[in-house]
Structure formats: C-alpha cells, structure tokens
Enzyme design. Structure first.
Site, short mmCIF file in Angstrom:
data_model
loop_
_atom_site.label_atom_id
_atom_site.label_comp_id
_atom_site.label_asym_id
_atom_site.label_seq_id
_atom_site.Cartn_x
_atom_site.Cartn_y
_atom_site.Cartn_z
N ASP A 172 0.81 -1.13 -0.04
CA ASP A 172 -0.06 -0.11 -0.10
C ASP A 172 0.77 1.23 -0.08
O ASP A 172 2.13 1.07 0.41
CB ASP A 172 -0.72 -0.05 1.31
N SER A 173 0.53 2.36 -0.27
CA SER A 173 1.12 3.41 -0.26
C SER A 173 1.23 4.13 1.16
O SER A 173 2.19 4.69 1.39
CB SER A 173 0.54 4.63 -1.31
N TYR A 194 -0.68 8.47 -2.74
CA TYR A 194 -0.50 8.24 -4.02
C TYR A 194 -1.73 8.86 -4.83
O TYR A 194 -1.74 9.04 -5.93
CB TYR A 194 -0.35 6.93 -4.42
N GLY A 195 -2.75 9.26 -3.99
CA GLY A 195 -4.14 9.64 -4.77
C GLY A 195 -4.08 10.89 -5.71
O GLY A 195 -4.75 10.66 -6.69
N CYS A 234 -4.13 -1.35 -2.47
CA CYS A 234 -4.28 -0.12 -2.60
C CYS A 234 -4.99 0.25 -3.98
O CYS A 234 -4.83 0.06 -5.25
CB CYS A 234 -2.67 0.69 -2.92
N ASN A 235 -6.08 1.08 -3.95
CA ASN A 235 -6.86 1.31 -4.93
C ASN A 235 -6.20 2.14 -6.01
O ASN A 235 -6.28 2.00 -7.34
CB ASN A 235 -8.41 2.06 -4.60
N THR A 236 -5.26 3.25 -5.62
CA THR A 236 -4.83 3.90 -6.67
C THR A 236 -3.56 3.44 -7.41
O THR A 236 -3.63 3.37 -8.79
CB THR A 236 -3.95 5.33 -5.80
N GLU A 262 -5.62 9.80 8.75
CA GLU A 262 -4.17 9.64 9.04
C GLU A 262 -3.74 10.64 10.09
O GLU A 262 -2.67 10.34 10.94
CB GLU A 262 -3.21 9.58 8.02
N CYS A 283 -11.47 2.99 -1.26
CA CYS A 283 -9.96 3.43 -0.51
C CYS A 283 -9.99 2.73 0.60
O CYS A 283 -10.78 2.55 1.32
CB CYS A 283 -10.13 4.90 -0.21
N THR A 284 -9.02 1.86 0.86
CA THR A 284 -8.65 1.23 2.10
C THR A 284 -8.46 1.89 3.39
O THR A 284 -8.55 0.98 4.30
CB THR A 284 -7.46 0.24 1.90
N HIS A 285 -8.53 3.08 3.33
CA HIS A 285 -8.49 4.10 4.45
C HIS A 285 -9.86 3.90 5.00
O HIS A 285 -10.20 4.34 6.06
CB HIS A 285 -7.96 5.36 4.30
#
Length: 275
Positions: A11-12, A43-44, A74-76, A159, A193-195
C-alpha cells in the site's frame, strides 16, 4: 536466498493494513510481508506515470524477498499501475510470479449486492479519474449505473486520527450529500479506498436508511482464498509458517503508532529505503 516465500501486501501507506487484517482472518497460516510506501504517500493525487514507477519499484522489491504473489492493497496503485505491470513488466521480472489488485475482485461482486442497480463509489481523486471501477463493473454487471465522488480530505483526516471527532462530520456529510445528489436511488456505496473503513460508523450515521455500505477487505480476502484454490502452482510456492513482517519507507516509530489504528493490534516495522 530468501528462506521463506511470503505473500506480499503493498500500500502507499497504512490503508492496506485494513485489507491485510481481513486476509489474516481467512488465511492466517501463510507468511506475509507488508510494505507501506509512506515516504512517498499519498498516491491519490499523483500522476499515472509516478504511481506506476513507485509501484513497480515496490513490486520488484517484493520479488527480491521471494514473494511469488503480491497484492496491491491500494486502489490508486491498482487503478494506475497494476495493468501495466501485469502486461509489460511481469514477463521480464518473473513470469512465474503474480501481481493482483483490489479493484477487479470488488467489481466482480458489487453489482450483485445492489437491488436498484445504482452504485456509488467513494474514492481518492486518482481512483475516480482513472474510471477503473466504472470500466470493471461494466464488464461484470453492464446493467449497473456507477456514480463516483472523490473524497480527498478523508485520508488526511484518518491519518491524523481526526476521523472519529466532530471535525470530520462536515466532510463526511459533504461528500455523502454530493454523491446522493447525483443519484438519490443509490442503494450501495462502495468504500473504494482502504483507509475509508475507519469512517464506516460515521458514514452510516449520516446515510438514509436502505443504503448498504461496502468495505473491500472481506471481499479481497475471500477472493484470495478462491484464487489460491484455483491456482495451486502459486499456492504451493507460498510458505506457511504464520510469520508477519512489516516495512515502511518512512519513520518506523510513526508508522507503528499509526498502524495500530488500521491493523487493530500493535506491530513493529522495519525501515526500507527505495530509490
């Protein structure tokens, strides 16, 4: 030579830990290596070329660690880098290895969840601009209409550990209002988004009844179970000692403190320089 052949999870930053947590629930017996490229996150908002270059560097590192399989959690990265790596780089790096993402397994089933066949996608700008979900969902559920909303402030809120406070309410309500204004009949919202699963309870608070919110972790974990069953040539190469190793390209103390929010338990990471 590596003594284990772990499954790599990339993941980023931190979000992929929400996916890893679900994978561990389903497949705890395997060895895993997690890498968060926190030094170059997020990364988004980065270009396709930059995301591809960063992701490829990390995939090459995973292969050097002996990973026969790497999950871009990571989706991006899945939207901007996965296809190019699969088509252009895998043959050169190691044609027997595999790199998978999170968009395809989610797109395969999300259309089946919606009764109204109207789905909302909440994601980063990079994922929205790539149109990856619209393209992939069309393949599996052509009858489904897809509506997207970029939520660029959600990741910084999470974050900075502000996602549970009242300060996050405005931004959650704003983006939910925006996407439902595009189509009030949406009955499924995908957190692409995994967040975003960390905002799940708050999102549900501000949604009307009848809208289902879907996070990706469980879907990706189930898809990995199925993939390993269908591909014994990969599964047999994945070592099974139950080890978990975590790396970050940024400060390990900061990573460990933040990671607990996403992973749900303490962990200790190692620093990695990628150039």
């Amino acid at each position: 030579m590596p003594t284990t052949q772990p499954i790599g999870i990339f993941d980023s930053g931190y979000g992929g830990l929400t996916v890893m947590k679900e994978i561990l629930r389903k497949l705890p017996q395997y060895d895993y290596v997690y890498l968060g490229d926190n030094a170059r996150a997020p990364y988004g908002n980065r270009s396709f070329e930059t995301v591809y270059r960063y992701t490829l560097q990390c995939v090459e590192w995973f292969f050097e660690q002996g990973c026969p399989l790497v999950i871009l959690a990571c989706n991006t990265a899945s939207a901007k880098a996965l296809r190019t790596i699969q088509q252009n780089d895998l043959q050169r790096l190691n044609p027997d290895n595999r790199v998978l993402g999170v968009i395809r397994p989610t797109s395969e089933i999300i259309g089946k969840i919606s009764t109204n066949k109207k789905i909302g996608i909440l994601a980063t700008k990079g994922t929205v601009n790539s149109a990856s979900y619209s393209i992939e969902i069309e393949k599996f559920s052509p009858e489904v209409e897809v509506f997207q909303e970029a939520c660029p402030i959600w990741v910084p809120l999470i974050e900075n550990n502000e996602h549970n406070g009242p300060g996050a309410d405005f931004f959650v309500q704003k983006h939910l209002h925006n996407i439902l204004a595009k189509e009030p009949a949406i009955d499924v919202l995908l957190l692409a988004c995994t967040h975003y699963p960390l905002l799940l309870d708050k999102i549900k608070t501000f949604l009307p009844d009848g809208i289902q919110v879907v996070a990706q972790g469980g879907i990706v974990a189930e898809s990995l179970v199925d993939y390993l069953q269908r591909h014994p040539e990969i599964e047999q190469r994945c070592s099974q000692h139950g080890t978990r190793t975590f790396y970050t390209t940024d400060d390990v103390k900061d990573f460990d403190n933040q990671a607990n929010i996403f992973f749900g338990e303490p962990l200790e990471s190692k620093h990695l320089d990628i150039r």
